[in-house]
Write an enzyme that holds these catalytic residues in place. Structure first.
Site, mmCIF file in Angstrom:
data_model
loop_
_atom_site.group_PDB
_atom_site.id
_atom_site.type_symbol
_atom_site.label_atom_id
_atom_site.label_comp_id
_atom_site.label_asym_id
_atom_site.label_seq_id
_atom_site.Cartn_x
_atom_site.Cartn_y
_atom_site.Cartn_z
ATOM 1 N N CYS A 114 0.810 -1.222 0.000
ATOM 2 C CA CYS A 114 0.000 0.000 0.000
ATOM 3 C C CYS A 114 0.842 1.271 0.000
ATOM 4 O O CYS A 114 0.386 2.324 -0.438
ATOM 5 C CB CYS A 114 -0.943 -0.002 1.197
ATOM 6 S SG CYS A 114 -2.097 -1.394 1.197
ATOM 7 N N HIS A 259 -3.662 7.043 1.020
ATOM 8 C CA HIS A 259 -3.943 5.716 0.491
ATOM 9 C C HIS A 259 -5.358 5.329 0.893
ATOM 10 O O HIS A 259 -5.757 5.479 2.053
ATOM 11 C CB HIS A 259 -2.932 4.709 1.058
ATOM 12 C CG HIS A 259 -3.374 3.292 0.917
ATOM 13 N ND1 HIS A 259 -3.670 2.730 -0.302
ATOM 14 C CD2 HIS A 259 -3.600 2.328 1.850
ATOM 15 C CE1 HIS A 259 -4.049 1.474 -0.120
ATOM 16 N NE2 HIS A 259 -4.012 1.209 1.172
ATOM 17 N N ASN A 289 -10.008 -0.641 -2.270
ATOM 18 C CA ASN A 289 -8.585 -0.502 -1.962
ATOM 19 C C ASN A 289 -7.770 -1.202 -3.041
ATOM 20 O O ASN A 289 -7.692 -2.425 -3.083
ATOM 21 C CB ASN A 289 -8.307 -1.115 -0.586
ATOM 22 C CG ASN A 289 -6.841 -1.030 -0.178
ATOM 23 O OD1 ASN A 289 -5.966 -0.750 -1.004
ATOM 24 N ND2 ASN A 289 -6.561 -1.285 1.093
#
Length: 332
Positions: A114, A259, A289
């Protein structure tokens, strides 16, 4: 010394829309449960035989190049962030290079999950500052849906992760022009197993076997509570680090792009920084995500929507598997 500046951003997401209602037909969940815990209403999953990490990154890169007024031949270097490459070996950077007709140009792969895009952006920034390269393509792309445990046991991951690609063009500009002010990178491997996909790992008698494939270690594992508790702390720390380094106040931020891990996390950070909605960009509600792709996709969409203007002070921040976390402060 030269400064690096983002001059173009692009993105691509698969056509297949996976709604919360659909997920409720394959696992024990419902729309209310997912929205309350993640903020996600729908996400995109790739279509096998059509989408690949390479094809998605090609589309995102071409969009970024066009917006920067460049062609692939102008690019000196590719930095590619992904933990879901099309091949185990080689990395996805050379596959993108091949499709863009950039044979001979160097390509580097980053595996920081991430936080991967900001790590990649930081690496590219250093190459430009030293004068080694002038134009760098920085990409984040993932296909996560094929690694998810689509059973009740994997519910916490299945409702979150998604597929997509984003790219930016980083160019050398004068030190007095808008660009990246600083980047900040951190990691703590003590928590590696709180968010990881163990197999197919190399430290096995046999890397791949029917037993391993059927084992839970072949699917994504996430300890959601631990990840959340660390994320809200590290996000705030690394954003404040970027602001303090550059003698900036949080009120000076024109747009915060974090993020897209969980809307609850993003909202918590927004509240702590006392930023109004118009200074924060979120798209997790519709895209989920996408790991290393979330920030470049968000930058591309924010620019499309007129949320980014030349000279805006933009803060990027990420947290994820590793644990790793990072931030970047830049003038658009």
């Amino acid at each position: 010394m030269k400064r690096s500046r983002i001059t173009g951003a692009g993105h691509y997401v698969p056509e297949q829309i996976i709604t919360n209602e659909y997920l409720s037909t394959i696992i024990d969940t419902n729309n209310e449960w997912i929205v309350e815990r993640t903020g996600i209403e729908e996400r995109r999953w790739f279509t096998p035989g059509i989408d690949t990490v390479t094809s998605m990154s090609v589309n995102a890169s071409k969009m970024a190049l066009d917006r920067a007024g460049l062609t692939a031949k102008d690019i000196d270097f590719i930095v590619f962030a992904t933990i879901t490459p099309d091949y185990f070996v080689p990395g996805n950077g050379v596959l993108l290079q091949r499709e863009l007709g950039m044979q001979g140009k160097p390509a580097l792969d980053i595996r920081n999950a991430c936080s991967g895009f900001i790590y990649a952006l930081s690496v590219a920034d250093q190459f430009i500052k030293t004068g080694m390269y002038k134009n760098i393509l920085v990409v984040g792309a993932e296909i996560q849906s094929s690694a998810l445990d689509k059973s009740d046991a994997g519910r916490s991951s299945t409702v979150i992760f998604a597929d997509g690609a984003g790219a930016v063009v980083l160019q050398a500009v004068g030190s007095d022009e808008p660009g990246i002010l600083s980047t900040h990178l951190h990691a703590d491997g003590d928590f590696a197993e709180e968010l990881y996909l163990k197999d197919p790992g190399s430290s096995r008698d046999v890397r791949l076997s029917p037993e391993i494939v059927e084992n839970p270690s072949f699917k994504m594992f996430m300890n959601g509570n631990v990840v959340f508790k660390h994320a809200v702390v590290r996000f705030q720390e690394v954003i404040e680090e970027a602001l303090q380094t550059n003698h900036k106040n949080k009120s000076e931020i024109d747009l915060l792009v974090t993020h897209q891990a969980n809307l609850r996390i993003s909202n918590y950070i927004q509240q702590k920084l006392e930023l109004p909605d118009e200074k924060v960009f979120n798209n997790i509600m519709k895209l989920g995500n996408t790991t290393a792709a979330t920030i470049p996709i968000a930058l591309s969409e924010a620019w499309e929507q007129g949320r980014l203007k030349k000279g805006d002070l933009v803060c990027l921040a990420a947290f994820g598997s590793g644990f790793t976390w990072a931030s970047a402060l830049l003038y658009w």
